[in-house]
Design a protein around this motif. Structure first.
Motif, mmCIF file in Angstrom:
data_model
loop_
_atom_site.group_PDB
_atom_site.id
_atom_site.type_symbol
_atom_site.label_atom_id
_atom_site.label_comp_id
_atom_site.label_asym_id
_atom_site.label_seq_id
_atom_site.Cartn_x
_atom_site.Cartn_y
_atom_site.Cartn_z
ATOM 1 N N VAL A 1 -7.031 2.567 -50.451
ATOM 2 C CA VAL A 1 -7.507 3.834 -49.892
ATOM 3 C C VAL A 1 -6.608 5.037 -50.229
ATOM 4 C CG1 VAL A 1 -8.032 5.051 -47.746
ATOM 5 C CG2 VAL A 1 -8.996 2.785 -48.178
ATOM 6 N N PRO A 2 -5.296 4.934 -50.165
ATOM 7 C CA PRO A 2 -4.495 6.093 -50.588
ATOM 8 C C PRO A 2 -4.755 6.486 -52.050
ATOM 9 C CG PRO A 2 -3.143 4.583 -49.323
ATOM 10 C CD PRO A 2 -4.451 3.882 -49.581
ATOM 11 N N LYS A 3 -4.999 5.513 -52.887
ATOM 12 C CA LYS A 3 -5.325 5.806 -54.289
ATOM 13 C C LYS A 3 -6.665 6.526 -54.382
ATOM 14 C CE LYS A 3 -2.914 1.659 -55.895
ATOM 15 N NZ LYS A 3 -3.116 0.336 -56.480
ATOM 16 N N LEU A 4 -7.650 6.074 -53.604
ATOM 17 C CA LEU A 4 -8.951 6.753 -53.585
ATOM 18 C C LEU A 4 -8.806 8.180 -53.062
ATOM 19 C CD1 LEU A 4 -11.287 3.905 -52.236
ATOM 20 C CD2 LEU A 4 -11.274 4.870 -54.545
ATOM 21 N N ASN A 5 -7.979 8.349 -52.053
ATOM 22 C CA ASN A 5 -7.783 9.688 -51.482
ATOM 23 C C ASN A 5 -7.197 10.671 -52.481
ATOM 24 O OD1 ASN A 5 -8.819 9.845 -48.801
ATOM 25 N ND2 ASN A 5 -7.237 8.406 -48.165
ATOM 26 N N THR A 6 -6.469 10.182 -53.484
ATOM 27 C CA THR A 6 -5.930 11.089 -54.500
ATOM 28 C C THR A 6 -7.035 11.634 -55.400
ATOM 29 O OG1 THR A 6 -5.449 9.347 -56.128
ATOM 30 C CG2 THR A 6 -3.699 9.896 -54.544
ATOM 31 N N ILE A 7 -8.175 10.961 -55.412
ATOM 32 C CA ILE A 7 -9.302 11.406 -56.238
ATOM 33 C C ILE A 7 -10.238 12.324 -55.454
ATOM 34 C CG2 ILE A 7 -11.265 10.644 -57.645
ATOM 35 C CD1 ILE A 7 -9.798 7.980 -58.039
ATOM 36 N N VAL A 8 -10.299 12.158 -54.139
ATOM 37 C CA VAL A 8 -11.245 12.899 -53.299
ATOM 38 C C VAL A 8 -11.168 14.403 -53.540
ATOM 39 C CG1 VAL A 8 -11.841 13.519 -50.924
ATOM 40 C CG2 VAL A 8 -11.393 11.143 -51.494
ATOM 41 N N SER A 9 -9.973 14.955 -53.534
ATOM 42 C CA SER A 9 -9.840 16.412 -53.653
ATOM 43 C C SER A 9 -10.252 16.930 -55.035
ATOM 44 C CB SER A 9 -8.408 16.838 -53.338
ATOM 45 O OG SER A 9 -7.508 16.214 -54.241
ATOM 46 N N ASN A 10 -10.291 16.057 -56.015
ATOM 47 C CA ASN A 10 -10.656 16.468 -57.380
ATOM 48 C C ASN A 10 -12.004 15.900 -57.831
ATOM 49 O OD1 ASN A 10 -8.131 17.775 -57.710
ATOM 50 N ND2 ASN A 10 -7.196 15.808 -58.199
ATOM 51 N N LYS A 11 -12.766 15.374 -56.908
ATOM 52 C CA LYS A 11 -13.991 14.683 -57.313
ATOM 53 C C LYS A 11 -14.987 15.586 -58.042
ATOM 54 C CE LYS A 11 -16.581 15.139 -52.985
ATOM 55 N NZ LYS A 11 -17.220 14.411 -51.893
ATOM 56 N N ILE B 1 -7.274 1.074 -59.565
ATOM 57 C CA ILE B 1 -8.319 0.780 -58.591
ATOM 58 C C ILE B 1 -9.394 -0.015 -59.325
ATOM 59 C CG2 ILE B 1 -10.042 1.734 -57.025
ATOM 60 C CD1 ILE B 1 -8.331 4.314 -56.958
ATOM 61 N N ASN B 2 -9.593 -1.234 -58.886
ATOM 62 C CA ASN B 2 -10.548 -2.110 -59.553
ATOM 63 C C ASN B 2 -11.835 -2.238 -58.758
ATOM 64 O OD1 ASN B 2 -8.797 -2.861 -61.745
ATOM 65 N ND2 ASN B 2 -7.651 -4.057 -60.251
ATOM 66 N N ILE B 3 -12.933 -2.050 -59.454
ATOM 67 C CA ILE B 3 -14.248 -2.251 -58.841
ATOM 68 C C ILE B 3 -14.474 -3.754 -58.785
ATOM 69 C CG2 ILE B 3 -16.727 -1.861 -59.066
ATOM 70 C CD1 ILE B 3 -15.968 0.602 -60.858
ATOM 71 N N ALA B 4 -14.862 -4.255 -57.633
ATOM 72 C CA ALA B 4 -15.125 -5.683 -57.482
ATOM 73 C C ALA B 4 -16.628 -5.959 -57.508
ATOM 74 C CB ALA B 4 -14.514 -6.212 -56.186
ATOM 75 N N ILE B 5 -17.366 -5.207 -56.723
ATOM 76 C CA ILE B 5 -18.792 -5.466 -56.531
ATOM 77 C C ILE B 5 -19.547 -4.147 -56.600
ATOM 78 C CG2 ILE B 5 -20.507 -6.389 -54.910
ATOM 79 C CD1 ILE B 5 -18.174 -7.992 -53.644
ATOM 80 N N ILE C 1 -13.017 5.687 -45.800
ATOM 81 C CA ILE C 1 -11.630 5.789 -46.253
ATOM 82 C C ILE C 1 -10.758 6.517 -45.219
ATOM 83 C CG2 ILE C 1 -12.223 5.617 -48.695
ATOM 84 C CD1 ILE C 1 -11.820 8.648 -48.893
ATOM 85 N N ASN C 2 -11.171 6.446 -43.965
ATOM 86 C CA ASN C 2 -10.427 7.112 -42.890
ATOM 87 C C ASN C 2 -9.667 6.119 -42.021
ATOM 88 O OD1 ASN C 2 -11.458 9.698 -43.602
ATOM 89 N ND2 ASN C 2 -13.396 9.086 -42.697
ATOM 90 N N GLY C 3 -9.498 4.907 -42.502
ATOM 91 C CA GLY C 3 -8.801 3.865 -41.746
ATOM 92 C C GLY C 3 -9.689 2.646 -41.605
ATOM 93 N N SER D 1 -11.005 2.735 -38.117
ATOM 94 C CA SER D 1 -11.154 4.080 -37.554
ATOM 95 C C SER D 1 -12.561 4.305 -37.020
ATOM 96 C CB SER D 1 -10.862 5.117 -38.637
ATOM 97 O OG SER D 1 -11.144 6.407 -38.184
ATOM 98 N N SER D 2 -12.664 5.133 -35.998
ATOM 99 C CA SER D 2 -13.983 5.519 -35.503
ATOM 100 C C SER D 2 -14.494 6.764 -36.252
ATOM 101 C CB SER D 2 -13.929 5.798 -33.993
ATOM 102 O OG SER D 2 -13.009 6.839 -33.744
ATOM 103 N N ASP D 3 -13.649 7.337 -37.109
ATOM 104 C CA ASP D 3 -14.014 8.511 -37.903
ATOM 105 C C ASP D 3 -14.878 8.057 -39.073
ATOM 106 O OD1 ASP D 3 -14.251 10.782 -39.417
ATOM 107 O OD2 ASP D 3 -12.105 11.092 -39.704
ATOM 108 N N LYS D 4 -16.165 8.378 -39.008
ATOM 109 C CA LYS D 4 -17.112 7.948 -40.041
ATOM 110 C C LYS D 4 -17.414 9.046 -41.048
ATOM 111 C CE LYS D 4 -19.232 4.651 -36.946
ATOM 112 N NZ LYS D 4 -20.431 4.193 -36.281
ATOM 113 N N THR D 5 -16.522 10.021 -41.134
ATOM 114 C CA THR D 5 -16.707 11.137 -42.056
ATOM 115 C C THR D 5 -16.780 10.628 -43.489
ATOM 116 O OG1 THR D 5 -15.425 12.534 -40.578
ATOM 117 C CG2 THR D 5 -15.767 13.350 -42.820
ATOM 118 N N VAL D 6 -17.788 11.097 -44.209
ATOM 119 C CA VAL D 6 -17.942 10.802 -45.626
ATOM 120 C C VAL D 6 -17.321 11.958 -46.390
ATOM 121 C CG1 VAL D 6 -19.585 10.439 -47.505
ATOM 122 C CG2 VAL D 6 -20.019 9.453 -45.253
ATOM 123 N N LYS D 7 -16.483 11.647 -47.343
ATOM 124 C CA LYS D 7 -15.794 12.712 -48.095
ATOM 125 C C LYS D 7 -16.385 12.853 -49.466
ATOM 126 C CE LYS D 7 -11.482 11.995 -45.663
ATOM 127 N NZ LYS D 7 -10.081 11.675 -45.719
#
Length: 174
Positions: A46-56, A76-80, A163-165, A168-174
């Motif tokens: 998730v921290p690796k994914l978060n580095t992409i969020v701001s530049n998506k 970051i490897n795609i599994a499925i 990717i919020n934990g 986490s109860s935070d279901k925000t989609v980024k």
């Protein structure tokens, strides 16, 4: 003749015992995934994914291969994978769903009510219906065939999910 039969029966027995022992060793060494394993996986990806969020948005209008290369660069490897429609009204497939946890991790995550980090890629053009058979054929496991199939498809938008934990109860989609 009796000695030969005795030797053959003992060899079969020895062979079967050897197979049994090897299987037990194999099973013993293949420990099941635990909640701690899943948490470690989640906290790595998730921290690796978060580095992409701001530049998506830099990937919008670009080929999927550019986004895929970014995932690879960040280890970051795609599994499925899965696929979906843009909305409930239109039955056409436009969305590629990327999951990073392996099949063995799904059960652990589900049993513990943990979130699955994922990314939805919305393409500008419809994904050909052959994706349905391809996902069935490869059981949704990411591979070179999928990489090549999606490589030149233009990305319309990207959504990062769960990717919020891991709990986490935070279901925000980024």
């Amino acid at each position: 003749m009796i000695i030969l039969i005795f030797l053959v029966n003992n060899m079969k027995s020895l062979f079967l015992k050897t197979i049994l022992v090897l299987n037990l060793i194999f099973i013993y060494n293949c420990k099941a995934q635990t909640a701690n394993d899943y948490i470690a996986f989640y906290n790595d990806v998730v921290p690796k994914l978060n580095t992409i969020v701001s530049n998506k948005t830099q990937f919008y209008g670009q080929n999927f291969s550019n986004f895929y290369n970014e995932l690879q660069n960040k280890n970051i490897n795609i599994a499925i994978i899965g696929y979906d429609t843009k909305d409930d009204i239109d039955p056409k497939l436009y969305v590629l769903k990327l999951y990073f946890n392996t099949v063995s991790m799904w059960g652990v995550a589900s049993d513990n009510s943990f979130w699955f980090p994922s990314v939805n890629i919305y393409f500008e053009n419809e994904i050909p219906a052959q994706i349905i058979d391809m996902v069935r054929q490869y059981q949704g496991q990411w591979n070179l065939v999928f990489e090549q199939f999606f490589a030149n498809r233009k990305i319309e938008k990207i959504k990062f999910i769960s990717i919020n934990g891991y709990n986490s109860s935070d279901k925000t989609v980024k």
